[in-house]
Design an enzyme around this catalytic site. Structure first.
Site, PDB file in Angstrom:
ATOM      1  N   ASN A  15       0.835  -1.217   0.000  1.00  0.00           N
ATOM      2  CA  ASN A  15       0.000   0.000   0.000  1.00  0.00           C
ATOM      3  C   ASN A  15       0.860   1.253   0.000  1.00  0.00           C
ATOM      4  OD1 ASN A  15      -3.078  -0.440   0.249  1.00  0.00           O
ATOM      5  ND2 ASN A  15      -2.178  -2.043   1.532  1.00  0.00           N
ATOM      6  N   LEU A  85       1.455  -2.547  12.582  1.00  0.00           N
ATOM      7  CA  LEU A  85       0.809  -3.477  13.507  1.00  0.00           C
ATOM      8  C   LEU A  85       0.941  -3.131  14.993  1.00  0.00           C
ATOM      9  CD1 LEU A  85       1.485  -6.794  11.581  1.00  0.00           C
ATOM     10  CD2 LEU A  85      -0.523  -5.318  11.526  1.00  0.00           C
ATOM     11  N   ILE A  88      -1.580   2.107  18.531  1.00  0.00           N
ATOM     12  CA  ILE A  88      -1.288   3.538  18.636  1.00  0.00           C
ATOM     13  C   ILE A  88      -1.736   4.020  20.021  1.00  0.00           C
ATOM     14  CG2 ILE A  88      -1.824   5.812  17.665  1.00  0.00           C
ATOM     15  CD1 ILE A  88      -0.154   4.056  15.804  1.00  0.00           C
ATOM     16  N   ASN A 102      -6.193   4.691   8.950  1.00  0.00           N
ATOM     17  CA  ASN A 102      -5.734   3.301   8.823  1.00  0.00           C
ATOM     18  C   ASN A 102      -6.554   2.608   7.743  1.00  0.00           C
ATOM     19  OD1 ASN A 102      -4.447   0.797   9.597  1.00  0.00           O
ATOM     20  ND2 ASN A 102      -6.331   0.241  10.669  1.00  0.00           N
ATOM     21  N   HIS A 104      -8.055  -1.219   6.834  1.00  0.00           N
ATOM     22  CA  HIS A 104      -8.276  -2.537   7.431  1.00  0.00           C
ATOM     23  C   HIS A 104      -8.948  -3.433   6.390  1.00  0.00           C
ATOM     24  CE1 HIS A 104      -8.678  -5.376  10.690  1.00  0.00           C
ATOM     25  NE2 HIS A 104      -9.874  -5.659  10.190  1.00  0.00           N
ATOM     26  N   GLU A 174      -7.678  -2.286  -2.226  1.00  0.00           N
ATOM     27  CA  GLU A 174      -6.774  -1.369  -1.515  1.00  0.00           C
ATOM     28  C   GLU A 174      -5.965  -0.524  -2.503  1.00  0.00           C
ATOM     29  OE1 GLU A 174      -6.201  -3.613   2.748  1.00  0.00           O
ATOM     30  OE2 GLU A 174      -4.567  -3.850   1.322  1.00  0.00           O
TER      31      GLU A 174
HETATM   32  C1  GAR Z   1      -3.206  -4.699   4.141  1.00  0.00           C
HETATM   33  O1  GAR Z   1      -4.050  -5.658   3.581  1.00  0.00           O
HETATM   34  C2  GAR Z   1      -3.913  -3.947   5.239  1.00  0.00           C
HETATM   35  O2  GAR Z   1      -5.286  -3.799   4.995  1.00  0.00           O
HETATM   36  C3  GAR Z   1      -3.679  -4.861   6.410  1.00  0.00           C
HETATM   37  O3  GAR Z   1      -2.366  -5.307   6.273  1.00  0.00           O
HETATM   38  C4  GAR Z   1      -2.043  -5.371   4.891  1.00  0.00           C
HETATM   39  C5  GAR Z   1      -0.738  -4.671   4.671  1.00  0.00           C
HETATM   40  O4  GAR Z   1      -0.254  -4.947   3.403  1.00  0.00           O
HETATM   41  N1  GAR Z   1      -3.857  -4.169   7.653  1.00  0.00           N
HETATM   42  C6  GAR Z   1      -4.388  -4.730   8.736  1.00  0.00           C
HETATM   43  O5  GAR Z   1      -4.733  -5.896   8.761  1.00  0.00           O
HETATM   44  C7  GAR Z   1      -4.521  -3.800   9.931  1.00  0.00           C
HETATM   45  N2  GAR Z   1      -5.252  -4.419  10.974  1.00  0.00           N
HETATM   46  P1  GAR Z   1       0.960  -4.116   2.794  1.00  0.00           P
HETATM   47  O6  GAR Z   1       2.059  -4.072   3.855  1.00  0.00           O
HETATM   48  O7  GAR Z   1       1.394  -4.910   1.607  1.00  0.00           O
HETATM   49  O8  GAR Z   1       0.473  -2.749   2.436  1.00  0.00           O
END
Ligand code: GAR
Length: 190
Positions: A15, A85, A88, A102, A104, A174
Site C-alpha cells: 500500500n 501493527l 497507537i 488506517n 483494514h 486497496e
Molecule cells: C493490508 O491488507 C492492510 O489492509 C492490512 O495489512 C495489509 C498490509 O499490506 N492491515 C491490517 O490488517 C490492519 N489491521 P501491505 O504491507 O502490503 O500494504
C-alpha cells in the site's frame, strides 16, 4: 498540492508503495516520510527504491512520545497507517486528532480488533461463510479498528473462495481506493 504525509508500515509495504507512486505521478509536490518498526521489512527497501526517507522506530519511542515529537518537527499533514501493527497509544492519538488514518481488510466493525490483521481476517471471514467482505479506511482512535469510518468498499465471496483468492480481491480494492481516499482528504482540508 503541497503536503507532507507520514506512512507507517510493519511489513510488505505494498500500500505504501502504491500510494507514493500515485502521488509522485499526480501530485509530485507531496512529500513522504516512511516510519517502520521492522528494520528488515520489504516495505523499507521499497521506500528506499523510491528515494523516500525512512525512520526506524520502536514501541517504546512510540509510547514515550519521541515519534510524536518527530512528526511535529516534520510538520506532517497526515499520518497513514498501512499495515502498521503496533497499537497507537492514546497520547499519540490526542496529538493528531483526525490526522491519523488506517486501512483494514474487512468491513468494520466486523473482523476488527487485536490479532485481526492480514490473512487472519480473511480466514475468519471465510470460516463464517460471509457473502461479502471488503476494506475499511477509517480514522484511528485509541482502540484497535474503532475510529470513525471514512469509506468502505465491498467484494462478493464465491462459494469456493480461498484465503489467497480473497486476499487478492482485497489487495485490488486497496490499490484502487486507498490513494484516492487520501487525495480526497487532503484536498478537502482547510
Ligand atoms: C493490508 O491488507 C492492510 O489492509 C492490512 O495489512 C495489509 C498490509 O499490506 N492491515 C491490517 O490488517 C490492519 N489491521 P501491505 O504491507 O502490503 O500494504
Amino acid at each position: 498540492m503541497n503536503k507532507k504525509i507520514a506512512i507507517f508500515i510493519s511489513g510488505n509495504g505494498s500500500n505504501m508503495d502504491n500510494i507514493i507512486r500515485y502521488f509522485q505521478l499526480h501530485h509530485p509536490k507531496v512529500n513522504f516520510v516512511v516510519f517502520s518498526n521492522k528494520k528488515e521489512c520489504k516495505g523499507i527497501s521499497k521506500a528506499k527504491n523510491l528515494n523516500i526517507e525512512t525512520i526506524l522506530i520502536s514501541k517504546t519511542e512510540l509510547i514515550e512520545g519521541k515519534v510524536g515529537d518527530k512528526l511535529i518537527d516534520l510538520k506532517v499533514d497526515l499520518i497513514v497507517l498501512a499495515g502498521f501493527l503496533l497499537k497507537i497509544p492514546e497520547s499519540f492519538v490526542r496529538l493528531f486528532i483526525n490526522k491519523i488514518i488506517n486501512i483494514h481488510p474487512s468491513l468494520l466493525p466486523k473482523y476488527g480488533g487485536k490479532g485481526m490483521y492480514g490473512r487472519y481476517v480473511h480466514e475468519a471471514v471465510i470460516a463464517k461463510k460471509e457473502p461479502e467482505s471488503g476494506i475499511t479506511i477509517h480514522y484511528v482512535n485509541e482502540h484497535y479498528d474503532e475510529g470513525g469510518i471514512i469509506s468502505q468498499h465491498t467484494v462478493k465471496l464465491e462459494k469456493n473462495e480461498t484465503v489467497e483468492s480473497l486476499q487478492e480481491k482485497i489487495h485490488q480494492l486497496e490499490m484502487k481506493y486507498f490513494p484516492i481516499t487520501i487525495e480526497n482528504l487532503l484536498q478537502n482540508e482547510h
